[in-house]
Design a protein around this motif. Structure first.
Motif, PDB file in Angstrom:
ATOM      1  N   LEU A 111      -6.474   5.245  -1.624  1.00 40.54           N
ATOM      2  CA  LEU A 111      -5.395   4.389  -1.112  1.00 40.54           C
ATOM      3  C   LEU A 111      -5.225   4.548   0.396  1.00 40.54           C
ATOM      4  N   GLY A 136      -5.576  -1.226  -7.245  1.00 38.40           N
ATOM      5  CA  GLY A 136      -5.578  -0.481  -5.992  1.00 38.40           C
ATOM      6  C   GLY A 136      -6.228   0.887  -6.099  1.00 38.40           C
ATOM      7  N   LEU A 146       0.830  -1.204   0.000  1.00 36.54           N
ATOM      8  CA  LEU A 146       0.000   0.000   0.000  1.00 36.54           C
ATOM      9  C   LEU A 146       0.866   1.256   0.000  1.00 36.54           C
TER      10      LEU A 146
END
Lengths: 313, 288
Positions: free
Chosen positions: B269, B242, B14
């Motif tokens: 995100l 994502g 991430l």
């Protein structure tokens, strides 16, 4: 520099010299690695054993990329194929994976220009020097004789960047004494003269010396320079002798575009001179015996002498 | 792999995605799709698998990465910055005049970049050279090679694959980022290479298909010891993974937009908990 040219053919074959020199370098330095593209039989390395002889098969682009990776890992790669495949076929790999990426790779292109003879036009590079000259920081050799080949192979091992060595496989005429040492960018004055300058490389050096000899019989004294490297060119030396003679003729086994002729013309821009060339006139190669091809493309001592005479007329 | 390790890698992935978007945002445009598709892979490689030392990027016996799809540079740069190869702020110099972070990876400019890439296909051969050089010099290390699925249209890729298998170069791990798209559209519509796995197997690889966004599966595939055959991982991934807006954009190879667009992506995100929860849910469902 000791000049030993006597007009006799050297009994040593270039390809055998490549094989012997590389083998000696391998024994001397464990980082040396030889890559070939199914042409070990043509590079004098056939039958030599060891895990540092890598046959990449018929895949020249891959071979040059592998060579670049080997350099990045700390090895000292030499990669061989015939001239057109060592240049055109793998140019983007040589340009980016080797040159741009800062990897040190020595690329050997055999049978340049008309020395491809019976393999014909598909195998006859008249543009390989042009391609490598256009690559920043590359060093371009047009091999003149066996002593120059041996010295060049040895020195290339520890030189940075891309080194392109074009060399025939078969016989040659010895110009320099055995054990001679050469410096990239430093030309050699083979003969002094006040009436014209002939700048010749590779197989045309011998033709230039013969032309100078013939012209001397007529009272025309020619200087002859072998640039050793077409890139970098010894600009100072060429300009110095151009200034002394006022007439400059280049002689190369290559297209007149992009090779020695272009390099010398670039070096002489702005000088009040008469300039001529003996080179391939921007055309394709073709098949045939070497003697036929010399005449076909006017790469002869007679033609050099003719061009000098015409410029002086 | 422990739950803690999995969580750590998911978080690292991430962070890589956020770094990638921040990097591209600084210039206003960039190769976002193919960068985001390899974020999980990079997290696993640099988070758990590769033996590297950010304080000594040139250490000879390090594991090496060749991102042959050199346009994924922003994701690699984000990874390297997060690992401490250079300050995070450097990410904001992407493609600026005089930068050390060009669009495509450059070993001469960026600490931690093992090979210059960008002309597609070429990284495959240079990776072979790196692995071969390590083998010749007796080094116990591996080279990881990331190849784009569209990139596999280049013939050089298959020359290098042939060589890798023929010479049993087991210290080279091939990873195909199978995100199904290339600049002009879907790969199947442009020039379909067919079954990647079957092709690698035919060459003599031990080939496996892995979910490119499952860090556990990736870890398992990347740490498998190659015995007689080199390993090829067909990484089933999503281009733009994502960031919903990127995933849903057809032409997401390179995207351009205002700061608001990028801020929207970053906001998504940064909804870390929600994103992770969804992942856990998916994993739980799979296990069930």
């Amino acid at each position: 520099m000791e000049i030993v040219y006597n007009g006799n053919q050297d009994s040593r074959l270039y390809k055998a010299v490549i094989g012997e020199t590389i083998d000696a370098l391998m024994k001397e330095d464990e980082k040396v690695v030889w890559l070939d593209a199914d042409l070990r039989g043509c590079s004098g390395t056939a039958g030599k054993e060891g895990d540092r002889y890598i046959n990449c098969g018929i895949a020249e682009a891959n071979m040059i990329g592998i060579a670049a990776g080997l350099s990045a890992s700390g090895m000292k790669p030499y990669a061989h194929s015939f001239g057109p495949f060592a240049s055109r076929r793998a140019y983007d790999q040589a340009f980016l994976a080797a040159g741009y990426a800062g990897n040190a790779v020595t690329i050997i292109g055999t049978d340049p220009g008309i020395t491809a003879a019976f393999n014909g036009g598909t195998h006859m590079p008249f543009e390989d020097m042009a391609l490598y000259r256009a690559m920043p920081e590359a060093t371009v050799y047009d091999i003149t004789d066996v002593p120059m080949l041996i010295d060049t192979l040895k020195k290339a091992k520890d030189m940075p960047g891309v080194k392109y060595i074009r060399v025939p496989r078969a016989g040659s005429f010895q110009i320099y004494a055995d054990g001679s040492s050469f410096t990239p960018g430093k030309g050699v004055v083979l003969r002094e003269g006040t009436d014209a300058l002939i700048v010749a490389s590779g197989i045309m050096v011998k033709e230039a010396l013969e032309a100078a000899k013939a012209l001397a019989q007529e009272g025309i004294e020619c200087a002859v320079i072998d640039p050793i490297t077409v890139k970098p060119l010894d600009v100072d030396l060429v300009r110095e002798w151009a200034q002394k003679t006022g007439v400059v003729v280049t002689a190369e086994n290559h297209n007149r575009i992009g090779g020695l002729t272009s390099a010398v013309e670039d070096a002489l821009i702005g000088m009040p001179l008469k300039f001529g060339h003996v080179a391939v006139e921007d055309t394709w190669g073709e098949v045939g015996p070497l003697d036929y091809l010399r005449e076909r493309f006017d790469l002869t001592c007679d033609h050099i002498a003719r061009v000098v005479r015409e410029l002086r007329a | 792999m422990t739950k803690e390790q999995v969580k750590k890698l998911q978080e690292f992935a991430l962070e890589i995605r956020i770094g990638t978007v921040e990097c591209i945002k600084s210039r206003g445009f960039g190769h976002v799709g193919g960068s985001l598709s390899v974020a999980d892979l990079l997290a696993v490689l640099y988070g758990e698998v590769m033996n590297v030392d950010p304080s000594n990027p040139k250490k000879e016996d390090r594991d090496k990465l060749v991102c042959s799809k050199g346009h994924a540079g922003p994701a690699v740069y984000a990874t390297l910055a997060l690992k401490g190869y250079f300050p995070y702020e450097k990410l904001f110099t992407l493609n600026q005049p005089g930068t050390d972070l060009p669009s495509h990876c450059d070993r001469k400019k960026t600490p931690g970049i093992d090979m210059t890439t960008g002309s597609l296909g070429q990284g495959t051969s240079t990776a072979v050279g790196l692995a071969l050089g390590d083998r010749l010099q007796g080094r116990d290390c591996r080279t990881f090679l990331i190849v784009g699925d569209g990139e596999a249209e280049e013939g050089q890729v298959w020359e290098a694959a042939m060589f890798t298998a023929a010479k049993k170069l087991t210290n080279l791990v091939w990873i195909i980022d199978w995100n199904k798209k290339q600049l002009d559209g879907y790969i199947k519509d442009v020039n379909d290479p067919g079954d990647y796995r079957a092709k690698f197997e035919a060459f003599g690889f031990d080939a496996v298909t892995v979910d490119g966004h499952d860090v556990e599966k990736l870890y398992e595939a990347l740490t498998k010891k190659a015995e007689d055959k080199p390993i090829a991982i067909i990484m089933d991934s999503v281009k733009g993974k994502g960031v919903t807006a990127v995933e849903q954009t057809m032409a997401n190879h390179s995207m351009k937009g205002g700061q608001e667009m990028f801020d929207g992506w970053l906001a998504e995100l940064r909804e870390f908990d929600g994103w992770l929860a969804e992942l856990r849910e998916k994993q739980a469902a799979m296990k069930a």
